[in-house]
Design an enzyme around this catalytic site. Structure first.
Site, PDB file in Angstrom:
ATOM      1  N   ASP A 119       7.845  -5.366   6.005  1.00 26.57           N
ATOM      2  CA  ASP A 119       6.470  -5.835   5.757  1.00 26.57           C
ATOM      3  C   ASP A 119       5.860  -6.435   7.023  1.00 26.57           C
ATOM      4  O   ASP A 119       4.664  -6.310   7.264  1.00 26.57           O
ATOM      5  CB  ASP A 119       6.450  -6.891   4.643  1.00 26.57           C
ATOM      6  CG  ASP A 119       7.292  -6.475   3.453  1.00 26.57           C
ATOM      7  OD1 ASP A 119       6.722  -6.050   2.464  1.00 26.57           O
ATOM      8  OD2 ASP A 119       8.526  -6.565   3.560  1.00 26.57           O
ATOM      9  N   GLU A 176      -4.138  -3.749   4.422  1.00 25.22           N
ATOM     10  CA  GLU A 176      -3.816  -2.424   3.886  1.00 25.22           C
ATOM     11  C   GLU A 176      -4.653  -2.166   2.643  1.00 25.22           C
ATOM     12  O   GLU A 176      -4.749  -3.008   1.754  1.00 25.22           O
ATOM     13  CB  GLU A 176      -2.326  -2.325   3.545  1.00 25.22           C
ATOM     14  CG  GLU A 176      -1.919  -0.900   3.212  1.00 25.22           C
ATOM     15  CD  GLU A 176      -0.454  -0.774   2.865  1.00 25.22           C
ATOM     16  OE1 GLU A 176       0.380  -0.942   3.777  1.00 25.22           O
ATOM     17  OE2 GLU A 176      -0.133  -0.508   1.698  1.00 25.22           O
ATOM     18  N   ASP A 216      -0.071  -7.028   5.514  1.00 31.35           N
ATOM     19  CA  ASP A 216       0.512  -6.065   4.576  1.00 31.35           C
ATOM     20  C   ASP A 216       0.699  -6.829   3.271  1.00 31.35           C
ATOM     21  O   ASP A 216       1.667  -7.570   3.107  1.00 31.35           O
ATOM     22  CB  ASP A 216       1.855  -5.561   5.116  1.00 31.35           C
ATOM     23  CG  ASP A 216       2.469  -4.513   4.201  1.00 31.35           C
ATOM     24  OD1 ASP A 216       1.718  -3.750   3.582  1.00 31.35           O
ATOM     25  OD2 ASP A 216       3.708  -4.465   4.109  1.00 31.35           O
TER      26      ASP A 216
END
Lengths: 184, 184
Positions: B141, B68, B7
């Protein structure tokens, strides 16, 4: 001072090396473009940009790398690629301990043409004149990379004077505190 | 299949390793956050992220890295940092020949919660349940990185089936052309 200018992009990443100091004629040491195929995977394109930038750093040993500061007011898709290519350029320089400076497109245009809103042709014409080249470097990304390097060489003295002033102020402040400490 | 989920972020880059196959219980192999100081120079922060990701790749040897996919509809400043951190993660993986997969936040949320608009708490709760953890991983996260890895493991079979179908179709097409060639 030898500066590598990088105009970041995934498809075409402009690179140009300029040597000189403010107030003296500047010399171009090299100019080119690191290209990556549009149909390659993003990760592979970033690896190709890394290899290209590494070659330029190996060959020219710049004392500073000037990269265009990326803003996101432009086209969304392009900006992400530009941000990612600029990250690779900054990473390559910082990994070697080479200082990285960021300049906005309008700072660069203002530095070389006198106007922050100059067009590509005007920037190309001034880069050609300032570096005493036979013709404007092509593509525009290559000319922009040289303009970035020129901008950095010309702005660096002002920045250094500012840093010196800040350091002197801090030193003065510290010595005042030290003398206060000695007379309680 | 062992997947490292990333992330991306400059201040906190979530990382999580999940092992397993679709349709079987999944196992968490590691979770954490690569942090960089907000007052460091951008180039130095990217170097720190590179070192952090390299450590995770060295330790866990994932077969795939799921990152991501960054969009720019969010906050402008954050997005640039996110794009740059994601570039470093993709570069590290691709340099080692590890395939990189990108998943959108809504794909990830839909995969683990059933809704593309689930909130952080819901994602954290499902990650905790699916990996049979004692408590939700913190910060968010870290949980998001695990969710990315889970999403990739679950989506991979569908993607593989699609690729196989495309390849079969291409092979069929090629053999038709070949047989045409043989009977002119």
């Amino acid at each position: 001072m030898r500066v590598l200018g990088v105009d970041p992009g995934l498809t075409r990443c402009g690179v140009g090396v300029v040597e000189g100091v403010a107030g003296r004629p500047l010399t171009m040491r090299g100019v080119g473009v690191v290209r990556t195929p549009t149909d390659a995977e993003l990760g592979q394109r970033l690896v190709a940009i890394e290899q290209g930038i590494e070659q330029w750093l190996d060959e020219h040993r710049p004392e500073c790398v000037a990269v265009e500061r990326v803003f996101s007011q432009h086209n969304v898709r392009t900006v992400m690629g530009t941000a990612q290519a600029s990250a690779v350029a900054m990473l390559c320089a910082s990994r070697r301990g080479i200082p990285v400076a960021l300049h906005t497109p309008s700072e660069v245009k203002a530095a070389v043409t006198g106007s922050g809103r100059a067009d590509k042709a005007q920037v190309g014409a001034m880069v050609t004149r300032l570096l005493r080249l036979a013709a404007p470097p092509k593509p525009a990304d290559a000319a922009d990379a040289l303009a970035l390097a020129i901008c950095h060489i010309w702005r660096a003295p002002a920045k250094n004077r500012l840093q010196q002033a800040v350091q002197q102020q801090a030193a003065l402040h510290a010595s005042k505190h030290a003398s206060k400490g000695r007379t309680p």
